[in-house]
Design a protein around this motif. Structure first.
Motif, short mmCIF file in Angstrom:
data_model
loop_
_atom_site.label_atom_id
_atom_site.label_comp_id
_atom_site.label_asym_id
_atom_site.label_seq_id
_atom_site.Cartn_x
_atom_site.Cartn_y
_atom_site.Cartn_z
N GLU A 200 -19.76 -42.00 -3.28
CA GLU A 200 -18.85 -42.24 -4.71
C GLU A 200 -19.86 -41.34 -5.81
OE1 GLU A 200 -17.26 -45.85 -5.60
OE2 GLU A 200 -15.32 -45.39 -4.43
N ASN A 201 -21.20 -41.95 -5.71
CA ASN A 201 -21.99 -41.44 -6.71
C ASN A 201 -22.32 -40.12 -6.72
OD1 ASN A 201 -22.36 -43.98 -7.59
ND2 ASN A 201 -24.30 -44.47 -6.52
N VAL A 202 -22.26 -39.43 -5.71
CA VAL A 202 -22.47 -37.75 -5.76
C VAL A 202 -21.17 -37.22 -6.26
CG1 VAL A 202 -22.59 -35.81 -4.01
CG2 VAL A 202 -23.79 -37.96 -3.47
N PHE A 203 -20.17 -37.62 -6.06
CA PHE A 203 -18.67 -37.14 -6.35
C PHE A 203 -18.65 -37.29 -7.94
CE2 PHE A 203 -14.41 -38.61 -7.73
CZ PHE A 203 -13.80 -37.61 -7.42
N PHE A 204 -18.86 -38.73 -8.54
CA PHE A 204 -18.98 -38.62 -10.02
C PHE A 204 -19.82 -37.67 -10.53
CE2 PHE A 204 -17.82 -43.47 -8.77
CZ PHE A 204 -16.16 -43.06 -8.74
N SER A 249 -9.14 -28.96 -8.33
CA SER A 249 -8.40 -30.48 -8.11
C SER A 249 -9.30 -31.52 -7.53
CB SER A 249 -7.18 -30.25 -6.97
OG SER A 249 -7.75 -29.91 -5.56
N LEU A 250 -8.80 -32.61 -7.72
CA LEU A 250 -9.41 -33.81 -7.09
C LEU A 250 -10.07 -33.58 -5.59
CD1 LEU A 250 -10.43 -36.72 -6.83
CD2 LEU A 250 -7.82 -37.47 -6.75
N GLU A 251 -8.96 -33.17 -4.91
CA GLU A 251 -9.41 -33.07 -3.04
C GLU A 251 -10.40 -32.04 -3.09
OE1 GLU A 251 -6.20 -33.21 -4.80
OE2 GLU A 251 -5.13 -34.99 -3.74
N VAL A 252 -10.34 -30.66 -4.00
CA VAL A 252 -11.42 -30.09 -3.95
C VAL A 252 -12.83 -30.50 -4.34
CG1 VAL A 252 -12.32 -27.65 -4.32
CG2 VAL A 252 -9.94 -28.10 -3.92
N PHE A 253 -12.82 -31.26 -5.27
CA PHE A 253 -14.03 -31.85 -5.86
C PHE A 253 -14.55 -32.98 -4.60
CE2 PHE A 253 -13.28 -31.20 -10.47
CZ PHE A 253 -14.30 -30.43 -10.59
N ALA A 254 -13.72 -33.54 -3.96
CA ALA A 254 -14.04 -34.45 -3.02
C ALA A 254 -14.51 -33.82 -1.88
CB ALA A 254 -12.68 -35.44 -2.56
N ALA A 255 -13.82 -32.77 -1.57
CA ALA A 255 -14.57 -31.78 -0.31
C ALA A 255 -16.03 -31.25 -0.71
CB ALA A 255 -13.55 -30.81 0.06
N ILE A 256 -16.09 -30.87 -1.71
CA ILE A 256 -17.60 -30.49 -1.99
C ILE A 256 -18.58 -31.55 -1.99
CG2 ILE A 256 -18.96 -29.35 -3.93
CD1 ILE A 256 -16.40 -28.06 -5.14
N ALA A 257 -17.97 -32.82 -2.77
CA ALA A 257 -18.97 -33.92 -2.77
C ALA A 257 -19.41 -34.12 -1.42
CB ALA A 257 -18.18 -35.02 -3.43
N ASN A 258 -18.43 -34.14 -0.44
CA ASN A 258 -18.53 -34.68 0.93
C ASN A 258 -19.51 -33.81 1.59
OD1 ASN A 258 -17.23 -36.94 0.80
ND2 ASN A 258 -15.25 -36.35 1.68
N ASN A 259 -19.54 -32.40 1.23
CA ASN A 259 -20.54 -31.38 1.89
C ASN A 259 -21.79 -31.59 1.33
OD1 ASN A 259 -19.36 -29.33 3.96
ND2 ASN A 259 -17.74 -29.76 2.15
N LEU A 260 -21.97 -32.27 0.06
CA LEU A 260 -23.41 -32.38 -0.56
C LEU A 260 -23.83 -33.56 0.03
CD1 LEU A 260 -22.29 -31.04 -4.35
CD2 LEU A 260 -23.81 -30.03 -2.52
N ALA A 261 -23.20 -34.71 0.21
CA ALA A 261 -23.54 -36.02 0.38
C ALA A 261 -24.42 -36.19 1.68
CB ALA A 261 -22.13 -37.10 0.49
#
Ligand code: SAM
Length: 261
Positions: A200-204, A249-261
């Protein structure tokens, strides 16, 4: 004659319009075995309407001067706590009651809209739906659609937790005294499709950084990130680093964050 002196410092704009009171309460489907938390009952305008559904109620009211009004409507199913909602132990309070679904209904002081929502999120209390009155401008931001002017970091953060819908606007004439801003009622529903995040922290942090300078594109706002990786993820959604955060969108932010995490 009612001598109650409204305190501006407590955001005391009481609802007196029956149609609006009915509209707020009937925007959720309540059953007698449900629990409703009401924040700031004031003189009980919404509380009395909620009691008609015979639900369990916990009301948090900071101003003890409302006691003469609220004591009259207290009952074995209506628990009134003369406390600051922001510092109250909601988790322990709701544990004392047996209930099926939890709802929150509130006409709250506008200056504590965000702290109240944060407190609810951090309490992790599994709220089914919440119906909150707020400043219209804020309602527009919370419920904004991707690609619009009102869409910002707060929209993305809140939509991660809830599905958010602005229900209707409320004219200032429905309150006593009248507020000097426009108001709206917003419904927050538990997400039926949870967004899965590795961290979550990476996403925020990613969302905060992406919106840092509103007029700049992602390439400029995310200079310190792995731009090759982000660009690859964006491409999968037909987007690029030239896009601005408000187009993501939220979903795209989540996809980016999950690739960075
Ligand atoms: N629910 C009533 C109505 O709709 O007529 C009153 C709404 S009025 C906008 C907000 C109420 O919240 C006031 O009664 C005020 O005293 C109370 N309040 C303000 N800050 C509060 C806090 N931190 N915790 C609990 N109640 C609060």
């Amino acid at each position: 004659m009612d001598k109650f002196r409204h305190k501006k410092s407590l955001g005391q704009n009481f609802l007196h319009d029956e149609t609006i009171i009915n509209k707020i309460v009937s925007s959720i489907k309540l059953n007698p075995n449900d629990l409703v938390i009401e924040i700031g009952p004031g003189k009980g305008a919404l509380t009395k309407k909620l009691q008609e559904f015979n639900v369990n109620l916990i009301c948090y009211e900071l101003d003890k001067r409302t006691k003469p009004y609220l004591e009259k409507i207290q009952s074995y199913k209506t628990h009134i706590k003369y406390q600051d909602f922001l510092t109250s132990d909601v988790v322990s309070d709701i544990k004392k009651i047996k209930y099926k679904h939890l709802y929150i209904v509130a006409n709250i002081p506008y200056y504590i809209t965000t702290p109240i929502i944060k407190k609810i999120i951090n309490s992790n209390i599994n709220v089914e739906e919440m119906i909150l009155m707020m400043q219209d401008e804020v309602a527009n931001r919370f419920s904004a659609i991707v690609g619009t002017r009102d869409y910002g970091a707060i929209t993305v953060f809140l939509n991660y937790y809830f599905q958010i819908e602005k229900l209707f606007e409320v004219p200032a004439s429905c309150f006593n005294p009248m507020p000097n801003v426009n108001s709206a009622v917003v419904k927050f529903s538990k997400r039926n499709k949870k967004i899965l995040l590795k961290n979550e922290n990476v996403f925020f942090q990613l969302v905060r950084d992406s919106f840092k300078f509103k007029r700049k594109n992602l390439k400029n706002n995310l200079k310190n990130y792995d731009l090759t990786l982000i660009s690859k993820v964006l491409k999968e959604f037909n987007l690029s680093l030239e896009n601005r955060a408000e187009e993501i969108s939220l979903e795209v932010f989540a996809a980016i964050a999950n690739n960075l995490a």
